[in-house]
Scaffold this active site. Structure first.
Site, PDB file in Angstrom:
ATOM      1  N   HIS A 196      19.852  57.314  -3.146  1.00  9.90           N
ATOM      2  CA  HIS A 196      19.922  56.277  -2.102  1.00  9.90           C
ATOM      3  C   HIS A 196      18.879  55.194  -2.433  1.00  9.90           C
ATOM      4  CE1 HIS A 196      20.823  54.295   1.507  1.00  9.90           C
ATOM      5  NE2 HIS A 196      20.305  55.097   2.406  1.00  9.90           N
ATOM      6  N   CYS A 245      14.166  57.686   6.817  1.00 10.15           N
ATOM      7  CA  CYS A 245      15.215  56.681   6.569  1.00 10.15           C
ATOM      8  C   CYS A 245      16.125  56.488   7.771  1.00 10.15           C
ATOM      9  CB  CYS A 245      16.017  57.063   5.329  1.00 10.15           C
ATOM     10  SG  CYS A 245      16.913  58.622   5.477  1.00 10.15           S
TER      11      CYS A 245
HETATM   12  N1  NVA Z   1      20.317  62.355   3.253  1.00  2.28           N
HETATM   13  C1  NVA Z   1      21.019  61.620   4.275  1.00  2.28           C
HETATM   14  C2  NVA Z   1      20.589  60.184   4.292  1.00  2.28           C
HETATM   15  C3  NVA Z   1      21.245  59.352   5.363  1.00  2.28           C
HETATM   16  C4  NVA Z   1      20.826  57.905   5.311  1.00  2.28           C
HETATM   17  C5  NVA Z   1      22.513  61.732   4.034  1.00  2.28           C
HETATM   18  O1  NVA Z   1      22.944  61.640   2.876  1.00  2.28           O
HETATM   19  O2  NVA Z   1      23.260  61.930   4.993  1.00  2.28           O
HETATM   20  N1   CP Z   2      19.170  55.021   6.325  1.00  5.14           N
HETATM   21  C1   CP Z   2      20.473  54.741   6.231  1.00  5.14           C
HETATM   22  O1   CP Z   2      21.023  54.546   5.145  1.00  5.14           O
HETATM   23  O2   CP Z   2      21.110  54.671   7.426  1.00  5.14           O
HETATM   24  P1   CP Z   2      22.682  54.547   7.684  1.00  5.14           P
HETATM   25  O3   CP Z   2      23.305  55.850   7.291  1.00  5.14           O
HETATM   26  O4   CP Z   2      22.786  54.263   9.157  1.00  5.14           O
HETATM   27  O5   CP Z   2      23.221  53.418   6.863  1.00  5.14           O
END
Ligand code: NVA
Ligand code: CP
Length: 304
Positions: free
Chosen positions: A131, A259
């Site tokens: 990410h 995040c």
């Molecule tokens: N690790 C989480 C981050 C969300 C922004 C996911 O992948 O769902």
């Molecule tokens: N942190 C983040 O990426 O949030 P969303 O899943 O809301 O985009």
């Protein structure tokens, strides 16, 4: 010239990343002062979302509009991507009509395959493995509060997931040490750990990771796509919570980031987002500014 992509932090050099973050802070100041900017006038960003999102969608869409351009939201439910049109064919066609493409999906090789066939820059807006856009915002936020992160210690408390992997890349790019505290079986990817063994220490005890750290970070215990594992993960991660007691073993001026979305009472205590060390709202807003800087870099090749 082949398009530049942003699939992981490693697609930029450290110097480019630092210039981008400086630019993002400038954009933040200008925007907060009410200054308008039309650097991406008539430009279009296609946004492909195969997973849910609040921050990523709003920040990219608002960011393009604020820079004078436009963003298209594309869901697999109502495009041919969801009916099996090959990724490469979709990439050739979509990139022939827009200036950049943002993708949030499951397998990381989907964004790699798309990027390989795309004539325009492709941005990874989250895969199961990385990410990187969130790391731009996190690094910008740390700099805005504490200056350079070089030589600092960051503690990652929780799952060795996509965010954790991007923190490992950030440790290399921004020259800090990462302590990861996770239960057995939830470590970050082994090949990534091997490649960065001098940068990353994996421990079991959250206190051992957090001691004297300058930044504590966590994320949900079950990521998108792991909903079936929620119960098992609640058990495995029970002791992996960031709370004021854990913050108290960190360095005196340590910051807390997440995040978002957050699960209060799981990976963080209910009072953690409002804790004096927390910069999570600033961090969330910085998605907007960091990605505006990223869009200008990829589309216009400018960092100022
Ligand atoms: N690790 C989480 C981050 C969300 C922004 C996911 O992948 O769902
Ligand atoms: N942190 C983040 O990426 O949030 P969303 O899943 O809301 O985009």
């Amino acid at each position: 010239m082949a398009a530049r992509h942003f699939l992981t932090l490693n697609d930029m050099t450290t110097s480019e990343l630092e210039q981008l973050l400086d630019h993002a802070s400038r954009l933040r100041k200008e925007w907060r002062a009410g200054k308008t900017r039309d650097s991406l006038k008539n430009r279009v960003l296609a946004m492909i979302f195969e997973k849910s999102s609040t921050r990523t969608r709003v920040s990219f869409e608002a960011g393009m509009t604020q820079l004078g351009g436009a963003a298209l939201f594309l869901s697999p439910r109502d495009t041919q991507l969801g009916r099996g049109e090959p990724i490469e064919d979709s990439a050739i066609v979509i990139s022939s009509m827009v200036d950049a493409v943002m993708i949030r999906t499951f397998a990381h090789d989907t964004v790699e395959t798309f990027a390989a066939a795309s004539s325009k820059p492709v941005i990874n807006a989250l895969t199961d493995e990385f990410h990187p856009c969130q790391l731009l915002a996190d690094m910008q936020t740390f700099r805005e509060h504490r200056g350079s992160i070089r030589g600092a210690t960051v503690a990652w408390i929780g799952d060795g997931n996509n965010m954790c992997h991007s923190y490992i890349n950030a440790a290399e790019q921004f020259d800090f040490h990462l302590n990861v505290a996770c239960p057995e079986g939830y470590e970050p990817d082994q090949s990534l750990l091997n490649a960065h063994s001098d940068r990353v220490t994996v421990v079991r005890e959250p206190e051992a990771a957090a001691r004297n750290a300058n930044l504590l970070v966590t994320d949900v215990w079950a990521s998108m796509g792991q909903e079936d594992e929620q119960k098992a993960r609640e058990k495995a991660f029970r002791n992996y919570q960031i709370n004021p007691a854990l913050m108290s073993v960190a360095a005196k001026d340590a910051l807390f980031m997440h995040c978002l979305p957050a699960h209060r009472g799981e990976e963080i205590s209910t009072d953690m987002i409002e804790h004096p060390t927390s910069v999570v709202w600033h961090e969330a807003e910085n998605r907007l500014h960091a990605q505006k800087a990223l869009l200008e870099f990829l589309i216009l090749n400018r960092l100022d």
